[in-house]
Design an enzyme around this catalytic site. Structure first.
Site, short mmCIF file in Angstrom:
data_model
loop_
_atom_site.label_atom_id
_atom_site.label_comp_id
_atom_site.label_asym_id
_atom_site.label_seq_id
_atom_site.Cartn_x
_atom_site.Cartn_y
_atom_site.Cartn_z
N CYS A 112 -1.66 -0.88 7.66
CA CYS A 112 -0.91 0.36 7.48
C CYS A 112 -0.93 1.21 8.75
O CYS A 112 0.00 1.99 8.99
CB CYS A 112 -1.48 1.15 6.31
SG CYS A 112 -1.12 0.41 4.70
N HIS B 172 0.83 -1.19 0.00
CA HIS B 172 0.00 0.00 0.00
C HIS B 172 0.87 1.25 0.00
O HIS B 172 2.05 1.22 0.37
CB HIS B 172 -0.92 0.00 1.22
CG HIS B 172 -1.93 -1.11 1.20
ND1 HIS B 172 -2.86 -1.29 2.20
CD2 HIS B 172 -2.18 -2.09 0.28
CE1 HIS B 172 -3.62 -2.32 1.92
NE2 HIS B 172 -3.23 -2.82 0.76
N ARG C 242 -21.10 -9.91 -12.11
CA ARG C 242 -20.87 -10.40 -10.75
C ARG C 242 -19.52 -11.11 -10.66
O ARG C 242 -18.77 -10.91 -9.69
CB ARG C 242 -22.00 -11.33 -10.34
CG ARG C 242 -21.83 -12.00 -8.98
CD ARG C 242 -21.76 -10.99 -7.86
NE ARG C 242 -22.99 -10.20 -7.76
CZ ARG C 242 -23.14 -9.19 -6.92
NH1 ARG C 242 -22.14 -8.83 -6.13
NH2 ARG C 242 -24.27 -8.51 -6.87
N CYS D 147 -5.61 1.22 6.15
CA CYS D 147 -6.21 -0.05 6.56
C CYS D 147 -5.77 -0.42 7.98
O CYS D 147 -4.70 -0.05 8.44
CB CYS D 147 -5.86 -1.16 5.57
SG CYS D 147 -4.12 -1.63 5.56
N ALA E 39 -10.09 -8.41 -21.61
CA ALA E 39 -8.67 -8.08 -21.72
C ALA E 39 -8.23 -7.37 -20.45
O ALA E 39 -8.81 -6.34 -20.07
CB ALA E 39 -8.42 -7.20 -22.93
N MET E 40 -7.24 -7.94 -19.77
CA MET E 40 -6.63 -7.32 -18.60
C MET E 40 -5.15 -7.13 -18.91
O MET E 40 -4.63 -7.71 -19.85
CB MET E 40 -6.84 -8.20 -17.37
CG MET E 40 -8.31 -8.44 -17.04
SD MET E 40 -8.56 -9.63 -15.69
CE MET E 40 -8.16 -11.17 -16.55
N GLU F 58 0.89 3.95 1.91
CA GLU F 58 1.41 4.41 3.21
C GLU F 58 2.63 3.60 3.63
O GLU F 58 3.62 4.15 4.11
CB GLU F 58 0.33 4.28 4.30
CG GLU F 58 -0.96 5.00 3.98
CD GLU F 58 -2.00 4.08 3.37
OE1 GLU F 58 -3.13 4.05 3.89
OE2 GLU F 58 -1.68 3.39 2.38
N ASP G 237 -20.62 -2.08 -29.07
CA ASP G 237 -20.54 -3.52 -28.85
C ASP G 237 -21.91 -4.06 -28.42
O ASP G 237 -22.62 -3.42 -27.64
CB ASP G 237 -19.50 -3.82 -27.77
CG ASP G 237 -19.14 -5.30 -27.72
OD1 ASP G 237 -19.94 -6.07 -27.17
OD2 ASP G 237 -18.07 -5.65 -28.23
#
Length: 339
Positions: free
Chosen positions: A97, A63, A208, A88, A190-191, A65, A224
Site C-alpha cells: 500500500c 486493502h 493453534r 503495509c 462455523a465461518m 488504502e 458450552d
C-alpha cells in the site's frame, strides 16, 4: 523526517479527529469479514472534501488504502490520508500500500497504530517518510486497538481472540470471524464461508490451528463444554517444559535480512510463487495456511540448510515436508516429492 506523535483529541471540531472517526467507523463495519487481515478504514481528504473512502474488502483484499486511492486517482495528489493502521510495505498477493500512497502524491498520512506484524512494524512509515510524506501517528489509538483487538491478539500470540457469549447462539455474532461449539463427535467451527466438523482434540491444539489458518476472533458460548476447558488451558500455558528430545531443526533468521532492496523483491517474488503453486497443487485454498521456513538441520543424516513446508487446509488437515535446499532454491518439483 520524523514520525510525529499525535496527542489524543476528543474535540469534534478538530479536522483530524473528525476524519479519523470516519475512518474508524469504516473499520468497525469490516470486523469479522476480513480475516486473516485486520479491519482497516481509510479516508482521503483534500481541502476539507472527501475524495474517496474505503474499508478492507471482505476476504481481506484489496486493502483499504489501495481501494480508496484507486478511486481517488490523480486527485489524491497533495491530499491527506487518514488510515487506522500503518500501511503495509511488503509484497503479498497485492503490491504494498505504501507504493500507491507514494505514487499518487499523497502529502500527509495520519494513522492510529503502528502495525505489529513483523513484515511491517514501522517499515511502512519509514517508506513514506523516505518519500517525503509527513506521517502523524497515535490519533484515536485506543479506539483502533479495540476494533482490531482480534488481529492484534493473533499477531502477539498466534491464537485467535476468544469471546465468551452469555447464551447459546446458532449464528456467528456480528463483528467476529467464527463460532465454535461442541458436538457429539468433537467440535463445529462455523465461518461465513461454511461449517467444518472437527474431530476431538486438545483445546490448545485447536486454538493453534484456528490461529494458523488466520482466524482472529472466535465466539464460544459460556454454557458450552469447550468454554469450561478455558481455565485448564490457562494453567497449561503457565507450565513450560523442555522437549524430551532435542529438535534437530533450528529456525534461521528470515531470508530477507541483510539483502539489498532488489534481492528482497526477488526473494519475496519467489516465496509468493512457491506458495501459490502449493495452494494450487495441494488444495490449501485461499483461506488455508502455507508456511515456508528455512531451518538448519543439525541431524548428521541431513546436515545443512533445509526448507520446511507446512500446509493446513481450512478443514484443519495438516501436511508437512522438508526440502533439503535453501528456500531460494526450492522448485515446484521438490514440493511434489515431499508432501
Amino acid at each position: 523526517m520524523a514520525t510525529s506523535q499525535t496527542p489524543p483529541s476528543s474535540d469534534p471540531s478538530d479536522p483530524d479527529q473528525h476524519w479519523m472517526q470516519r475512518a474508524l467507523t469504516l473499520a468497525e463495519g469490516a470486523r469479522g469479514l476480513v480475516w486473516p487481515n485486520p479491519p482497516v478504514g481509510c479516508v482521503v481528504v483534500k481541502h476539507g472534501t472527501v475524495l474517496a473512502e474505503a474499508a478492507t474488502h471482505p476476504g481481506g483484499r484489496p486493502h483499504a488504502e489501495r481501494k480508496a486511492l484507486e478511486t481517488a486517482g490523480t486527485s489524491a495528489k497533495g491530499a491527506t490520508l487518514y488510515v487506522t493502521l500503518e500501511p503495509c510495505c511488503h509484497w503479498g498477493k497485492t503490491p504494498p500500500c505504501t507504493d500507491i500512497i507514494i505514487e499518487t502524491g499523497v502529502a500527509r498520512v495520519v494513522c492510529c497504530l503502528q502495525d505489529p506484524d513483523p513484515r511491517v512494524n514501522g517499515g511502512g512509515f519509514a517508506a513514506l517518510k523516505q518519500a517525503g510524506i509527513a506521517v502523524s501517528l497515535g490519533l484515536c489509538a485506543d479506539q483502533a486497538k479495540r476494533i482490531m483487538s482480534g488481529f492484534l491478539h493473533r499477531v502477539r500470540t498466534g491464537l485467535p481472540e476468544l469471546v465468551a457469549l452469555s447464551k447459546a447462539v446458532t449464528e456467528i455474532p456480528t463483528g467476529l470471524d467464527a463460532l465454535l461449539t461442541s458436538t457429539d463427535q468433537g467440535a463445529r467451527l462455523a465461518m461465513r464461508s461454511g461449517k467444518i466438523d472437527l474431530p476431538p482434540q486438545p483445546m490448545p491444539q485447536l486454538l493453534r490451528r484456528m490461529g494458523d489458518i488466520g482466524l482472529t476472533s472466535v465466539a464460544i458460548p459460556k454454557s458450552d463444554p469447550l468454554w469450561r476447558q478455558m481455565p485448564a488451558l490457562r494453567e497449561t500455558r503457565k507450565r513450560v517444559s523442555k522437549p524430551s528430545t532435542p529438535n534437530p531443526f533450528v529456525p534461521l533468521s528470515p531470508p530477507l535480512l541483510g539483502q539489498s532492496p532488489g534481492q528482497q523483491a526477488q526473494t519475496l517474488f519467489h516465496i509468493q510463487r512457491i506458495k501459490g503453486l502449493v495452494r494450487e497443487q495441494l488444495g490449501a485454498g485461499p483461506k488455508g495456511l502455507v508456511s515456508l521456513r528455512e531451518t538448519l538441520c543439525t541431524d548428521p543424516a541431513c546436515p545443512g540448510i533445509a526448507t520446511e513446508i507446512r500446509i493446513i487446509s481450512p478443514g484443519f488437515e495438516e501436511r508437512r515436508g522438508l526440502v533439503h535446499k535453501p528456500l531460494s532454491e526450492v522448485e515446484p518439483s521438490d514440493i511434489a516429492l515431499v508432501i
